[in-house]
Design a protein around this motif. Structure first.
Motif, PDB file in Angstrom:
ATOM      1  N   UNK A 273      -5.011  12.167   3.025  1.00  0.00           N
ATOM      2  CA  UNK A 273      -4.271  12.131   4.300  1.00  0.00           C
ATOM      3  C   UNK A 273      -4.695  10.932   5.144  1.00  0.00           C
ATOM      4  N   UNK A 274      -5.989  10.592   5.102  1.00  0.00           N
ATOM      5  CA  UNK A 274      -6.464   9.435   5.862  1.00  0.00           C
ATOM      6  C   UNK A 274      -5.880   8.138   5.305  1.00  0.00           C
ATOM      7  N   UNK A 275      -5.779   8.042   3.978  1.00  0.00           N
ATOM      8  CA  UNK A 275      -5.208   6.828   3.386  1.00  0.00           C
ATOM      9  C   UNK A 275      -3.711   6.728   3.660  1.00  0.00           C
ATOM     10  N   UNK A 276      -3.015   7.858   3.673  1.00  0.00           N
ATOM     11  CA  UNK A 276      -1.591   7.829   4.024  1.00  0.00           C
ATOM     12  C   UNK A 276      -1.398   7.339   5.446  1.00  0.00           C
ATOM     13  N   UNK A 277      -2.252   7.829   6.351  1.00  0.00           N
ATOM     14  CA  UNK A 277      -2.183   7.370   7.739  1.00  0.00           C
ATOM     15  C   UNK A 277      -2.425   5.860   7.819  1.00  0.00           C
ATOM     16  N   UNK A 278      -3.398   5.381   7.066  1.00  0.00           N
ATOM     17  CA  UNK A 278      -3.698   3.946   7.077  1.00  0.00           C
ATOM     18  C   UNK A 278      -2.554   3.140   6.445  1.00  0.00           C
ATOM     19  N   UNK A 279      -2.001   3.628   5.337  1.00  0.00           N
ATOM     20  CA  UNK A 279      -0.905   2.910   4.684  1.00  0.00           C
ATOM     21  C   UNK A 279       0.304   2.793   5.611  1.00  0.00           C
ATOM     22  N   UNK A 281       0.208   2.956   9.072  1.00  0.00           N
ATOM     23  CA  UNK A 281      -0.087   2.187  10.278  1.00  0.00           C
ATOM     24  C   UNK A 281      -0.414   0.724   9.986  1.00  0.00           C
ATOM     25  N   UNK A 282      -0.778   0.394   8.750  1.00  0.00           N
ATOM     26  CA  UNK A 282      -0.983  -1.020   8.454  1.00  0.00           C
ATOM     27  C   UNK A 282       0.352  -1.775   8.450  1.00  0.00           C
ATOM     28  N   UNK A 283       1.449  -1.079   8.188  1.00  0.00           N
ATOM     29  CA  UNK A 283       2.762  -1.712   8.314  1.00  0.00           C
ATOM     30  C   UNK A 283       3.057  -2.015   9.777  1.00  0.00           C
ATOM     31  N   UNK A 284       2.742  -1.065  10.659  1.00  0.00           N
ATOM     32  CA  UNK A 284       2.910  -1.305  12.092  1.00  0.00           C
ATOM     33  C   UNK A 284       1.986  -2.426  12.564  1.00  0.00           C
ATOM     34  N   UNK A 285       0.761  -2.460  12.030  1.00  0.00           N
ATOM     35  CA  UNK A 285      -0.194  -3.501  12.454  1.00  0.00           C
ATOM     36  C   UNK A 285       0.314  -4.891  12.099  1.00  0.00           C
ATOM     37  N   UNK A 286       0.896  -5.043  10.904  1.00  0.00           N
ATOM     38  CA  UNK A 286       1.403  -6.360  10.498  1.00  0.00           C
ATOM     39  C   UNK A 286       2.590  -6.788  11.341  1.00  0.00           C
ATOM     40  N   UNK A 287       3.281  -5.825  11.952  1.00  0.00           N
ATOM     41  CA  UNK A 287       4.418  -6.152  12.824  1.00  0.00           C
ATOM     42  C   UNK A 287       4.002  -6.326  14.273  1.00  0.00           C
ATOM     43  N   UNK A 288       2.697  -6.261  14.561  1.00  0.00           N
ATOM     44  CA  UNK A 288       2.211  -6.540  15.909  1.00  0.00           C
ATOM     45  C   UNK A 288       2.180  -5.349  16.836  1.00  0.00           C
ATOM     46  N   UNK A 289       2.167  -4.125  16.296  1.00  0.00           N
ATOM     47  CA  UNK A 289       2.105  -2.951  17.164  1.00  0.00           C
ATOM     48  C   UNK A 289       0.731  -2.865  17.814  1.00  0.00           C
ATOM     49  N   UNK A 290       0.726  -2.603  19.111  1.00  0.00           N
ATOM     50  CA  UNK A 290      -0.509  -2.507  19.889  1.00  0.00           C
ATOM     51  C   UNK A 290      -0.924  -1.038  19.972  1.00  0.00           C
ATOM     52  N   UNK A 296      -6.331   4.596  16.483  1.00  0.00           N
ATOM     53  CA  UNK A 296      -5.612   3.361  16.217  1.00  0.00           C
ATOM     54  C   UNK A 296      -6.408   2.128  16.619  1.00  0.00           C
ATOM     55  N   UNK A 297      -7.102   2.205  17.754  1.00  0.00           N
ATOM     56  CA  UNK A 297      -7.916   1.066  18.213  1.00  0.00           C
ATOM     57  C   UNK A 297      -9.063   0.801  17.236  1.00  0.00           C
ATOM     58  N   UNK A 298      -9.684   1.884  16.749  1.00  0.00           N
ATOM     59  CA  UNK A 298     -10.760   1.703  15.773  1.00  0.00           C
ATOM     60  C   UNK A 298     -10.235   1.101  14.478  1.00  0.00           C
ATOM     61  N   UNK A 299      -9.043   1.507  14.084  1.00  0.00           N
ATOM     62  CA  UNK A 299      -8.436   0.940  12.880  1.00  0.00           C
ATOM     63  C   UNK A 299      -8.118  -0.541  13.072  1.00  0.00           C
ATOM     64  N   UNK A 300      -7.624  -0.897  14.258  1.00  0.00           N
ATOM     65  CA  UNK A 300      -7.282  -2.296  14.527  1.00  0.00           C
ATOM     66  C   UNK A 300      -8.513  -3.194  14.461  1.00  0.00           C
ATOM     67  N   UNK A 328       9.520   2.400   3.659  1.00  0.00           N
ATOM     68  CA  UNK A 328       8.180   2.846   3.280  1.00  0.00           C
ATOM     69  C   UNK A 328       7.560   3.720   4.360  1.00  0.00           C
ATOM     70  N   UNK A 329       7.760   3.375   5.625  1.00  0.00           N
ATOM     71  CA  UNK A 329       7.252   4.214   6.713  1.00  0.00           C
ATOM     72  C   UNK A 329       7.893   5.599   6.656  1.00  0.00           C
ATOM     73  N   UNK A 330       9.199   5.635   6.391  1.00  0.00           N
ATOM     74  CA  UNK A 330       9.904   6.915   6.307  1.00  0.00           C
ATOM     75  C   UNK A 330       9.384   7.756   5.146  1.00  0.00           C
ATOM     76  N   UNK A 331       9.158   7.128   3.994  1.00  0.00           N
ATOM     77  CA  UNK A 331       8.648   7.870   2.837  1.00  0.00           C
ATOM     78  C   UNK A 331       7.249   8.411   3.101  1.00  0.00           C
ATOM     79  N   UNK A 332       6.373   7.601   3.696  1.00  0.00           N
ATOM     80  CA  UNK A 332       5.006   8.057   3.964  1.00  0.00           C
ATOM     81  C   UNK A 332       5.003   9.213   4.958  1.00  0.00           C
TER      82      UNK A 332
END
Length: 339
Positions: A273-279, A281-290, A296-300, A328-332
Motif C-alpha cells: 500500500x505504501x508503494x502504491x501511494x508512492x507510485x 504521488x510520484x506522478x503528481x510530483x513530476x507535474x509540480x504538485x505542491x 507528502x512533504x516528507x516524500x517530497x 495510471x493515476x486512475x488505475x492505481x
C-alpha cells in the motif's frame, strides 16, 4: 470477457472488447475507444480494470459522464450499467446474457472492435463505423483495381520483353565484330612494357624502407612495440578481473516511465500500500504538485533536486497530465480502493 456497447443515434451498435487494464475514451483519434461525436470531449473518460472489476473516471469533460442517470466523477461499473458520455449512450456488458440482450436491440447486430493489447501496438487504435454495404463496395472496387493492375503489368512486361530481345541480339553481333585479332608480335611487345603504375608506390615504399638506418628503423618500430607490449599484458595467462558496470541513475522513482506508457495491473499487483501511494504521488510530483500534508512533504524531501512544487491544486495538476499519467493515476487509485 466484459464489453462496452456504444449506441449512437442513426448508427450501428459498436461493441468494444475490454481486453486491457486501461482504456482511454474520447473523440480524439489517439484514444483506445473513439466516440466521434461533438458532445464527447477529446479525452472524456478513463476505464480501468482491477482484477474482475472495472472503474470509470470522468476527466472533467465538458458535458460530463453519467452512470444510470447520475453524474459521476468516478464509479465502479456493474453488469448492465447504462453509461452516458455527453449525449452518447453506452452499456457495460459484464456477462454474455447482457451482451446478447443488447445485440437483439439492433437488427443488424453490433460491430465488434477488439481493443488490442499493449504489446501488439504502440499507440491507441481509432475505431470507425463500418456498414455492410460500404464494406462490400470497397471490396469490389479493390478487386477491380487489382485485376486492372495485373493485366496492365502483364501487357507491359511482354511488350518490353519483345523490344529488348532484338537489341540484345544486335548488341552481341556488334560485340563479335569488335573483337580484335591479336598479332603475336604485338603481344610480345606488350609483355616487354613496364609494369602498371599501381605497383610503383609499393616499390617506392620498399625502397624508402631499405634506405633507413638501423637506428631510425628501431625508432620507427618503437611505438608498435609499445602497443604490442600493452596488448600482450591484456592477453596474459593471469585471470582478468571484470569490473561491474554501474547503470546511470534514473531518479528516485518506482516507475520512471509512468509518464510515457500505460501501467498494467501486473506491474502494480505485488506493490504494498505504501508503494502504491508512492507510485501515484510520484506522478503528481513530476507535474509540480505542491504537497501540503506531512506525509507528502516528507516524500517530497526524498526527491531532492528531482522535485519542484509549484501548484497546490491537485485537480488542476491532474487535468494538466497527459493521457498516460491520468490513466495510471486512475488505475492505481482503483487498486488502492480494493485493499
Amino acid at each position: 470477457m466484459a464489453r462496452l456497447v456504444v449506441n449512437r443515434e442513426e448508427a450501428d451498435l459498436v461493441t468494444h472488447e475490454l481486453t486491457r487494464d486501461i482504456f482511454t475514451i474520447g473523440s480524439a483519434p489517439l484514444n483506445h475507444i473513439v466516440i466521434d461525436d461533438p458532445a464527447v470531449s477529446a479525452q472524456h473518460a478513463i476505464l480501468a480494470r482491477v482484477a474482475d472489476s472495472y472503474w470509470l473516471k470522468d476527466l472533467n469533460s465538458t458535458n460530463g459522464t453519467q452512470v444510470n442517470g447520475v453524474s459521476i466523477s468516478d464509479a465502479e461499473l456493474k453488469d448492465g450499467d447504462k453509461i452516458q458520455f455527453g449525449s452518447v449512450v453506452a452499456v457495460f456488458c459484464g456477462t454474455l446474457q447482457t451482451l446478447m440482450k443488447q445485440m437483439s436491440s439492433s437488427p443488424a447486430g453490433p460491430l465488434i472492435l477488439p481493443v488490442l493489447a499493449q504489446a501488439e501496438r504502440e499507440r491507441p487504435m481509432a475505431t470507425a463505423q463500418i456498414s455492410p454495404s460500404s464494406s462490400r463496395k470497397s471490396t469490389l472496387i479493390a478487386v477491380v483495381i487489382a485485376i486492372l493492375m495485373i493485366v496492365g503489368g502483364a501487357g507491359w512486361y511482354f511488350g518490353h520483353k519483345r523490344e529488348i530481345a532484338p537489341e540484345k541480339l544486335s548488341g552481341s553481333a556488334q560485340a563479335e565484330r569488335q573483337i580484335p585479332i591479336v598479332n603475336p608480335t604485338e603481344d610480345e611487345a606488350a609483355r616487354k612494357q613496364p609494369e602498371p603504375i599501381a605497383t610503383q608506390p609499393q616499390r617506392k615504399a620498399a625502397k624508402d624502407l631499405t634506405v633507413l638506418p638501423t637506428e631510425d628503423v628501431a625508432r620507427a618500430q618503437q611505438p608498435q612495440q609499445e602497443v604490442g607490449a600493452k596488448e600482450g599484458s591484456a592477453v596474459s595467462n593471469s585471470p582478468t578481473i571484470v569490473q561491474p558496470s554501474i547503470a546511470p541513475a534514473s531518479g528516485p522513482w518506482l516507475f520512471p516511465d509512468s509518464s510515457s506508457r500505460y501501467l498494467s495491473a501486473t506491474d502494480l499487483s505485488n506493490l504494498s500500500s505504501a508503494d502504491l501511494w508512492r507510485a501515484r504521488n510520484e506522478i503528481f510530483a513530476r507535474k509540480g504538485y505542491k504537497f501540503s500534508t506531512p506525509r507528502g512533504i516528507a516524500f517530497a524531501r526524498t526527491l531532492g533536486n528531482y522535485y519542484r512544487g509549484v501548484d497546490d491544486d491537485q485537480g488542476r495538476v491532474f487535468n494538466n497530465m497527459n493521457q498516460y499519467e491520468r490513466a495510471n493515476v486512475t488505475l492505481i487509485r482503483a487498486i488502492e480502493r480494493r485493499r
